[in-house]
Structure formats: structure tokens, C-alpha cells
Design a protein around this motif. Structure first.
Motif, PDB file in Angstrom:
ATOM      1  N   SER A 121      -5.657  -7.291   1.580  1.00 30.62           N
ATOM      2  CA  SER A 121      -6.257  -6.817   2.824  1.00 30.62           C
ATOM      3  C   SER A 121      -6.962  -5.478   2.649  1.00 30.62           C
ATOM      4  CB  SER A 121      -5.178  -6.667   3.898  1.00 30.62           C
ATOM      5  OG  SER A 121      -4.250  -5.651   3.533  1.00 30.62           O
ATOM      6  N   GLY A 122      -6.689  -4.806   1.517  1.00 31.02           N
ATOM      7  CA  GLY A 122      -7.240  -3.472   1.288  1.00 31.02           C
ATOM      8  C   GLY A 122      -6.306  -2.363   1.702  1.00 31.02           C
ATOM      9  N   MET A 123      -5.099  -2.722   2.137  1.00 28.00           N
ATOM     10  CA  MET A 123      -4.113  -1.732   2.565  1.00 28.00           C
ATOM     11  C   MET A 123      -3.047  -1.514   1.489  1.00 28.00           C
ATOM     12  SD  MET A 123      -5.125  -0.811   5.568  1.00 28.00           S
ATOM     13  CE  MET A 123      -3.676   0.111   6.124  1.00 28.00           C
ATOM     14  N   VAL A 124      -2.575  -0.263   1.402  1.00 28.27           N
ATOM     15  CA  VAL A 124      -1.427   0.074   0.572  1.00 28.27           C
ATOM     16  C   VAL A 124      -0.332   0.539   1.517  1.00 28.27           C
ATOM     17  CG1 VAL A 124      -0.550   1.492  -1.310  1.00 28.27           C
ATOM     18  CG2 VAL A 124      -2.933   0.757  -1.323  1.00 28.27           C
ATOM     19  N   HIS A 125       0.872   0.005   1.358  1.00 28.42           N
ATOM     20  CA  HIS A 125       1.981   0.327   2.242  1.00 28.42           C
ATOM     21  C   HIS A 125       3.154   0.901   1.449  1.00 28.42           C
ATOM     22  CE1 HIS A 125       0.017  -2.112   5.338  1.00 28.42           C
ATOM     23  NE2 HIS A 125      -0.085  -3.084   4.446  1.00 28.42           N
ATOM     24  N   ALA A 126       3.906   1.790   2.089  1.00 32.51           N
ATOM     25  CA  ALA A 126       5.161   2.283   1.544  1.00 32.51           C
ATOM     26  C   ALA A 126       6.252   2.018   2.574  1.00 32.51           C
ATOM     27  CB  ALA A 126       5.075   3.772   1.236  1.00 32.51           C
ATOM     28  N   ILE A 127       7.348   1.403   2.131  1.00 36.59           N
ATOM     29  CA  ILE A 127       8.474   1.156   3.022  1.00 36.59           C
ATOM     30  C   ILE A 127       9.734   1.788   2.445  1.00 36.59           C
ATOM     31  CG2 ILE A 127       7.466  -0.992   3.881  1.00 36.59           C
ATOM     32  CD1 ILE A 127       9.505  -2.506   2.143  1.00 36.59           C
ATOM     33  N   ASP A 128      10.685   2.055   3.322  1.00 36.14           N
ATOM     34  CA  ASP A 128      11.959   2.649   2.930  1.00 36.14           C
ATOM     35  C   ASP A 128      12.973   1.523   2.740  1.00 36.14           C
ATOM     36  OD1 ASP A 128      14.429   3.917   2.742  1.00 36.14           O
ATOM     37  OD2 ASP A 128      13.858   5.518   4.128  1.00 36.14           O
ATOM     38  N   PRO A 129      13.367   1.224   1.493  1.00 33.18           N
ATOM     39  CA  PRO A 129      14.296   0.114   1.264  1.00 33.18           C
ATOM     40  C   PRO A 129      15.706   0.415   1.745  1.00 33.18           C
ATOM     41  CG  PRO A 129      13.955   1.308  -0.780  1.00 33.18           C
ATOM     42  CD  PRO A 129      13.021   1.910   0.237  1.00 33.18           C
ATOM     43  N   ASP A 130      15.994   1.686   2.001  1.00 33.79           N
ATOM     44  CA  ASP A 130      17.340   2.075   2.434  1.00 33.79           C
ATOM     45  C   ASP A 130      17.456   2.209   3.950  1.00 33.79           C
ATOM     46  OD1 ASP A 130      18.226   2.332  -0.295  1.00 33.79           O
ATOM     47  OD2 ASP A 130      17.049   4.176  -0.385  1.00 33.79           O
ATOM     48  N   GLN A 131      16.329   1.942   4.638  1.00 35.60           N
ATOM     49  CA  GLN A 131      16.319   1.991   6.096  1.00 35.60           C
ATOM     50  C   GLN A 131      15.768   0.677   6.671  1.00 35.60           C
ATOM     51  OE1 GLN A 131      17.592   4.420   8.023  1.00 35.60           O
ATOM     52  NE2 GLN A 131      18.217   5.562   6.193  1.00 35.60           N
ATOM     53  N   GLY A 132      16.215  -0.411   6.079  1.00 35.40           N
ATOM     54  CA  GLY A 132      15.852  -1.721   6.586  1.00 35.40           C
ATOM     55  C   GLY A 132      14.390  -2.076   6.428  1.00 35.40           C
ATOM     56  N   GLY A 133      13.714  -1.474   5.443  1.00 34.96           N
ATOM     57  CA  GLY A 133      12.304  -1.767   5.225  1.00 34.96           C
ATOM     58  C   GLY A 133      11.386  -1.061   6.202  1.00 34.96           C
ATOM     59  N   GLU A 134      11.834   0.034   6.759  1.00 37.80           N
ATOM     60  CA  GLU A 134      11.020   0.807   7.707  1.00 37.80           C
ATOM     61  C   GLU A 134       9.720   1.270   7.062  1.00 37.80           C
ATOM     62  OE1 GLU A 134      11.593   5.275   8.967  1.00 37.80           O
ATOM     63  OE2 GLU A 134      12.863   4.000  10.237  1.00 37.80           O
ATOM     64  N   LEU A 135       8.603   1.086   7.777  1.00 42.42           N
ATOM     65  CA  LEU A 135       7.296   1.489   7.264  1.00 42.42           C
ATOM     66  C   LEU A 135       7.186   3.011   7.274  1.00 42.42           C
ATOM     67  CD1 LEU A 135       4.444   0.601   6.316  1.00 42.42           C
ATOM     68  CD2 LEU A 135       3.757   0.692   8.722  1.00 42.42           C
ATOM     69  N   VAL A 136       6.856   3.592   6.119  1.00 45.56           N
ATOM     70  CA  VAL A 136       6.728   5.046   5.988  1.00 45.56           C
ATOM     71  C   VAL A 136       5.260   5.462   6.125  1.00 45.56           C
ATOM     72  CG1 VAL A 136       7.114   7.041   4.472  1.00 45.56           C
ATOM     73  CG2 VAL A 136       8.785   5.166   4.544  1.00 45.56           C
ATOM     74  N   TRP A 137       4.362   4.749   5.447  1.00 42.15           N
ATOM     75  CA  TRP A 137       2.931   5.028   5.590  1.00 42.15           C
ATOM     76  C   TRP A 137       2.103   3.826   5.160  1.00 42.15           C
ATOM     77  CZ3 TRP A 137       0.458   4.456   0.976  1.00 42.15           C
ATOM     78  CH2 TRP A 137       1.114   4.817  -0.207  1.00 42.15           C
ATOM     79  N   SER A 138       0.865   3.802   5.635  1.00 41.58           N
ATOM     80  CA  SER A 138      -0.117   2.791   5.244  1.00 41.58           C
ATOM     81  C   SER A 138      -1.463   3.478   5.052  1.00 41.58           C
ATOM     82  CB  SER A 138      -0.255   1.694   6.303  1.00 41.58           C
ATOM     83  OG  SER A 138       0.928   0.941   6.424  1.00 41.58           O
ATOM     84  N   THR A 139      -2.169   3.124   3.990  1.00 40.91           N
ATOM     85  CA  THR A 139      -3.475   3.720   3.698  1.00 40.91           C
ATOM     86  C   THR A 139      -4.448   2.629   3.266  1.00 40.91           C
ATOM     87  OG1 THR A 139      -2.454   5.798   2.968  1.00 40.91           O
ATOM     88  CG2 THR A 139      -4.727   5.381   2.262  1.00 40.91           C
ATOM     89  N   ARG A 140      -5.642   2.659   3.814  1.00 42.69           N
ATOM     90  CA  ARG A 140      -6.662   1.683   3.434  1.00 42.69           C
ATOM     91  C   ARG A 140      -7.458   2.173   2.232  1.00 42.69           C
ATOM     92  NH1 ARG A 140      -8.860  -2.800   4.996  1.00 42.69           N
ATOM     93  NH2 ARG A 140      -7.646  -2.876   6.940  1.00 42.69           N
ATOM     94  N   VAL A 141      -7.642   1.268   1.249  1.00 44.68           N
ATOM     95  CA  VAL A 141      -8.434   1.606   0.059  1.00 44.68           C
ATOM     96  C   VAL A 141      -9.596   0.641  -0.150  1.00 44.68           C
ATOM     97  CG1 VAL A 141      -6.485   2.703  -1.112  1.00 44.68           C
ATOM     98  CG2 VAL A 141      -6.923   0.265  -1.473  1.00 44.68           C
ATOM     99  N   GLY A 142      -9.701  -0.398   0.659  1.00 46.71           N
ATOM    100  CA  GLY A 142     -10.774  -1.364   0.482  1.00 46.71           C
ATOM    101  C   GLY A 142     -11.039  -2.145   1.747  1.00 46.71           C
ATOM    102  N   ILE A 143     -12.109  -2.923   1.711  1.00 39.58           N
ATOM    103  CA  ILE A 143     -12.460  -3.768   2.849  1.00 39.58           C
ATOM    104  C   ILE A 143     -11.482  -4.924   2.968  1.00 39.58           C
ATOM    105  CG2 ILE A 143     -14.240  -5.275   3.820  1.00 39.58           C
ATOM    106  CD1 ILE A 143     -16.306  -3.525   2.356  1.00 39.58           C
ATOM    107  N   GLY A 144     -11.124  -5.495   1.829  1.00 38.27           N
ATOM    108  CA  GLY A 144     -10.166  -6.589   1.798  1.00 38.27           C
ATOM    109  C   GLY A 144     -10.834  -7.948   1.886  1.00 38.27           C
TER     110      GLY A 144
END
Length: 208
Positions: free
Chosen positions: A21-44
Motif C-alpha cells: 500500500s506504500g505504508m510502513v507501520h510500527a506496532i507494540d507487540p507487548d500491548q496487544g499489537g497497538e499501532l505506534v506509528w504509520s508513515t507513507r513512503v509510496g503510492i502503493g
């Protein structure tokens, strides 16, 4: 793309991964997969965004953008890759996803069947990130500022160790493998408008 498990300086763990999709995501594996940040790097798209994987060090994740666009050839009932679409290399902070640097793709010029898309998985060693492109070039980027410090065109003829006639092509799929002072990469990927090839290359610092 394959996810990467990292541990930040404060001990916090993150799982970081890019998508087509062109997105990069970071999740917290110790908090139930909570989304920490998302950044777009492409059109996708189907062959867009992050195709095969990224690489990380203690501070950043290094992400190559594909964004291959297929165009209809005017002289045949077939498609080819758009030579003016795709590519680019990013460094994002692991803790926030903020862009540290971006290096735009190198153009194809007059090269035939060329795409600047950087679909191959990224490989990193301390201080340097390597990204292969559908145009056949393998490039090394300074991890601090994104400057291209090494660039080799692998889409050429080779005299091989086993005597088999060989020619390089597009770089796609799995990234370079590094060990024992050597870098190994296969060159040739005919799918998705890429250039065919049949060679495994080995590079050393001094060429010996």
C-alpha cells in the motif's frame, strides 16, 4: 514485506513492516499489537510500496519503494514497466516513524526495458544500507544521510567461474547476503517487466 522486531534504547519493543500500500507501520507487540506509528513512503498498488522487505539498525528502518507502473506497449499486445515511475530510498526513525532522509531514484536515461523501481529487499550493515533496483543497479546508501556511496550496474555480460554464459538483469526479490567480508547478490528477474539474467555475483571491499 517481512516484519522486523526491534528493541529501542529505552527497552521498548516494536514490530515494523511495510506494505504494498506504500505504508510502513510500527506496532507494540507487548500491548496487544497497538499501532505506534504509520508513515507513507509510496503510492502503493499491486506491485507498489514495499515489496519484499526492509532493514533496520539501532535507530532507523531503511525502506525502498517499488511503485512499478505497468504501461501498454503501442506496438504489441503487452505491457512494460514505466521508466519514469517508482523508486526511492527512505530512512525512518524507529521510535516515531519520522523521515530522517530520502534519496530519490536515479533515472533510466535511454536504457531499454528499464524501471527505477526499488523492489528488492533492503540489506543493512553498520553505516550502510543496500538497495537493488529493477534497472539492474545495486546501490549502497550512507545510513547517516542517504548519500549513494557505491553504485554498480549488474545488467552486463560476465565471465563466470563455471564457464557458463551469463548476463545480469533486474534486481528484485531477496536482498543481498553479506558475510565474511563478502556481498552476494543474484542478478536477473524477468517478472513484472524486469530484465532477465542468470548470474550470482560476489563482491568484496578490495575486489580480491
Amino acid at each position: 514485506a517481512s516484519p522486523i522486531l526491534v528493541t529501542l534504547g529505552n527497552g521498548k519493543r516494536l514490530v515494523v513492516a511495510g506494505q504494498k500500500s506504500g505504508m510502513v507501520h510500527a506496532i507494540d507487540p507487548d500491548q496487544g499489537g497497538e499501532l505506534v506509528w504509520s508513515t507513507r513512503v509510496g503510492i502503493g498498488g499491486t506491485m507498489g510500496g514495499v515489496q519484499w522487505g526492509s532493514a533496520a539498525d539501532a535507530n532507523n528502518i531503511y525502506v525502498a519503494n517499488s511503485d512499478i507502473l505497468r504501461v501498454m506497449l503501442p506496438y504489441a499486445n503487452n505491457t512494460d514497466a514505466d521508466p519514469k515511475r517508482g523508486g526511492g530510498m527512505y530512512a525512518l526513525r524507529l521510535d516515531t516513524g519520522k523521515q530522517v532522509w530520502f534519496t530519490p531514484p536515479v533515472g533510466c536515461g535511454e536504457k531499454q526495458r528499464c524501471s527505477p523501481a526499488q523492489s528488492q529487499a533492503v540489506t543493512a550493515i553498520p553505516g550502510v544500507a543496500f538497495s537493488g533496483s529493477v534497472d539492474g543497479h545495486l546501490r549502497a546508501y550512507d545510513a547517516a544521510n542517504g548519500k549513494i556511496v557505491w553504485d554498480v550496474d549488474t545488467a552486463i555480460d560476465y565471465k563466470t567461474a563455471n564457464g557458463v554464459k551469463a548476463h545480469g538483469g533486474s534486481l528484485d526479490g531477496a536482498g543481498p547476503v553479506i558475510g565474511g567480508g563478502m556481498l552476494y547478490v543474484n542478478s536477473g528477474y524477468s517478472s513484472a517487466g524486469g530484465m532477465p539474467g542468470n548470474v550470482l555475483l560476489a563482491f568484496s571491499v578490495d575486489g580480491a
